[in-house]
Design an enzyme around this catalytic site. Structure first.
Site, PDB file in Angstrom:
ATOM      1  CB  ALA A  68      32.907  48.018  45.038  1.00 19.07           C
ATOM      2  CB  THR A  69      29.823  52.238  47.080  1.00 15.80           C
ATOM      3  OG1 THR A  69      31.146  52.761  46.915  1.00 15.80           O
ATOM      4  CG2 THR A  69      29.131  52.910  48.238  1.00 15.80           C
ATOM      5  CG  ASN A 124      41.266  51.570  49.710  1.00 12.12           C
ATOM      6  OD1 ASN A 124      40.972  50.768  50.609  1.00 12.12           O
ATOM      7  ND2 ASN A 124      41.051  52.864  49.824  1.00 12.12           N
ATOM      8  CD  GLN A 179      42.017  49.478  44.760  1.00 10.34           C
ATOM      9  OE1 GLN A 179      42.761  49.289  43.804  1.00 10.34           O
ATOM     10  NE2 GLN A 179      41.326  50.593  44.901  1.00 10.34           N
ATOM     11  CB  SER A 199      34.424  48.222  41.456  1.00  7.20           C
ATOM     12  OG  SER A 199      34.025  49.403  40.845  1.00  7.20           O
ATOM     13  CG  HIS A 231      35.645  52.728  38.769  1.00  8.39           C
ATOM     14  ND1 HIS A 231      36.533  53.607  39.352  1.00  8.39           N
ATOM     15  CD2 HIS A 231      34.805  52.341  39.744  1.00  8.39           C
ATOM     16  CE1 HIS A 231      36.223  53.740  40.633  1.00  8.39           C
ATOM     17  NE2 HIS A 231      35.165  52.973  40.892  1.00  8.39           N
ATOM     18  CB  THR A 276      15.776  49.172  34.205  1.00  7.58           C
ATOM     19  OG1 THR A 276      14.414  49.484  34.480  1.00  7.58           O
ATOM     20  CG2 THR A 276      15.922  48.683  32.774  1.00  7.58           C
ATOM     21  CB  CYS A 297      36.252  57.090  48.720  1.00  2.29           C
ATOM     22  SG  CYS A 297      36.365  56.174  47.214  1.00  2.29           S
TER      23      CYS A 297
HETATM   24  N1  PMP Z   1      36.343  49.182  48.004  1.00  4.97           N
HETATM   25  C1  PMP Z   1      37.605  49.519  47.688  1.00  4.97           C
HETATM   26  C2  PMP Z   1      38.730  48.759  48.322  1.00  4.97           C
HETATM   27  C3  PMP Z   1      37.864  50.564  46.807  1.00  4.97           C
HETATM   28  O1  PMP Z   1      39.115  50.902  46.530  1.00  4.97           O
HETATM   29  C4  PMP Z   1      36.761  51.252  46.234  1.00  4.97           C
HETATM   30  C5  PMP Z   1      36.992  52.413  45.281  1.00  4.97           C
HETATM   31  N2  PMP Z   1      37.828  53.411  45.773  1.00  4.97           N
HETATM   32  C6  PMP Z   1      35.468  50.858  46.582  1.00  4.97           C
HETATM   33  C7  PMP Z   1      35.293  49.821  47.465  1.00  4.97           C
HETATM   34  C8  PMP Z   1      34.247  51.547  46.016  1.00  4.97           C
HETATM   35  O2  PMP Z   1      34.073  51.150  44.689  1.00  4.97           O
HETATM   36  P1  PMP Z   1      33.037  51.894  43.721  1.00  4.97           P
HETATM   37  O3  PMP Z   1      33.715  53.155  43.287  1.00  4.97           O
HETATM   38  O4  PMP Z   1      32.824  50.936  42.593  1.00  4.97           O
HETATM   39  O5  PMP Z   1      31.800  52.138  44.486  1.00  4.97           O
END
Ligand code: PMP
Length: 375
Positions: free
Chosen positions: A71-72, A148, A178, A198, A200, A236, A322
């Site tokens: 997601a980043t 989050n 989330q 995302s 994970h 890729t 993060c």
């Molecule tokens: N947005 C939110 C609201 C998140 O909680 C997170 C992960 N902590 C991210 C973005 C970033 O996701 P990713 O780890 O897949 O880059």
């Protein structure tokens, strides 16, 4: 081990790990190559794109979905790909994850007109202030679905209604990391233009995510290369990760109601127990996703509480993983908590596999911590 930090990441399911290994071992070819085995893989990946659009309640025949590293990256592509005109105004909620917030700060540094939408003390954006900030010069709005740190859920339809009342041709970006696979929402209903997700956070592997792009949304590519993912994200294509993400999403959506019911019971149980602890404030309220419970232990350092619990094999966080190195907490401060209260913030986050005994152990050890510091 009691793992209560599922908003930071979740344990990948055996199903998604199995598919990841199978595809890597048996169908390792480049999906963009011209021979039949690659073309078949490419076609299946396109079917998976449609699955994701359907999960988001978009239009699978007209909208696009691209795969990213997470997601980043999705947020960076959405923001830097949309924000191109220095005369226009860009609005970001104050509650955004660093992967959005820091993009907004970077835009501001580059001379773009960037403003931050304040939060209410329940953690949602302040809709009235947002309406007053929104005018015909606004061309981009970014608000997350579920916060989050607090679990606060924004009303996307209400946000879109305000946008449509005040301006035209405005891109609406939603970081739904989330909420995806956890609570129900629809990109079509709220006319979301861009939506980041995302793998994970839904018991999938790390390093894969996606960006939904609605049919009328035009963004520019921010990286350059072979033109994969409709040119928006060259590199890729990671077929194994895409198949694995698809499996995690399938499981999450098959069990979405069941999981929600389970975590709602866990949250209720936790909140009941927490409310008996003195000087403890529960930040997460009824408008919040039950997956996240944020608390403030007044007069304590969240960091110290977290370390104590860590030594007992209980894993919680002091906020977003993060941004855990940052002093203070932008989000709780935006909700009106003072610096001292913010120091005592702790986040507990569930997934469907947590059990009531996890909460009993957490409460027992929290009480023990409080007893020890008071003696
Ligand atoms: N947005 C939110 C609201 C998140 O909680 C997170 C992960 N902590 C991210 C973005 C970033 O996701 P990713 O780890 O897949 O880059």
């Amino acid at each position: 081990m009691v793992y209560l930090d599922n908003a930071a990441t979740t344990k990948p399911s055996s199903e998604c790990l199995k598919i990841y290994n199978e595809i890597n071992a048996e169908r390792y070819f480049n999906p963009s190559a011209s021979y039949s085995i690659s073309f078949n893989l490419f076609k299946e990946i396109n079917d998976i794109r449609c699955n994701f659009i359907k999960y988001l309640n978009g239009n699978a025949t007209a909208d696009k979905f691209i795969f990213t590293s997470g997601a980043t990256e999705s947020n960076n592509i959405a923001i830097f790909g949309s924000c191109l005109n220095k005369q226009k105004k860009y609005l970001f909620s104050m509650g955004e994850h660093p992967s959005v917030y820091n993009c907004a700060c970077e835009l501001k540094n580059k001379g773009y007109i960037v403003e931050f939408i304040p939060l209410q003390n329940n953690g949602q954006i302040d809709y009235e202030k947002f309406e007053s900030m929104c005018d015909e010069n606004v061309c981009f709005v970014s608000t997350m679905l579920v916060n989050n740190e607090t679990g606060a859920v924004n009303d996307l339809k209400r946000i879109r209604t305000i946008i449509d009342k005040k301006t035209r041709n405005c891109v609406f970006h939603v970081d739904a990391v989330q909420g995806f696979g956890k609570i129900k929402f629809s990109v079509s209903e709220a006319k979301v233009s861009l939506c980041s997700i995302s793998s994970h956070k839904i018991c999938g592997i790390k390093g894969i995510g996606g960006l939904y792009i609605s049919q009328n949304t035009k963004i520019k590519n921010v990286n350059f290369g072979g033109g994969q993912e409709f040119g928006y994200r060259s590199g890729t294509v990671n077929a194994a990760a895409i198949f694995s993400f698809n499996e995690s999403a399938k499981i999450a959506f098959n069990y979405i109601d069941e999981s929600l019911k389970k975590v709602t019971e866990l949250k209720k149980y936790l909140v009941e127990k927490l409310s008996k602890i003195n000087n403890l404030r529960i930040v997460s309220n009824n408008i919040c996703s039950p997956y996240i419970v944020s608390i403030v232990l007044e007069g304590n350092r969240g960091e110290t509480v977290m370390r104590y619990l860590d030594s007992k094999g209980i894993y919680v966080s002091t906020g977003s993983a993060c941004s855990s190195s940052k002093i203070g907490n932008r989000i709780l401060e935006a909700m009106g908590y003072n610096k001292k209260q913010v120091m005592g913030a702790i986040r507990v986050s569930f997934n469907k596999d947590n059990i009531f005994e996890d909460i009993d152990l957490l409460i027992e050890n929290l009480n023990q911590y409080i007893k020890e510091i008071n003696t």
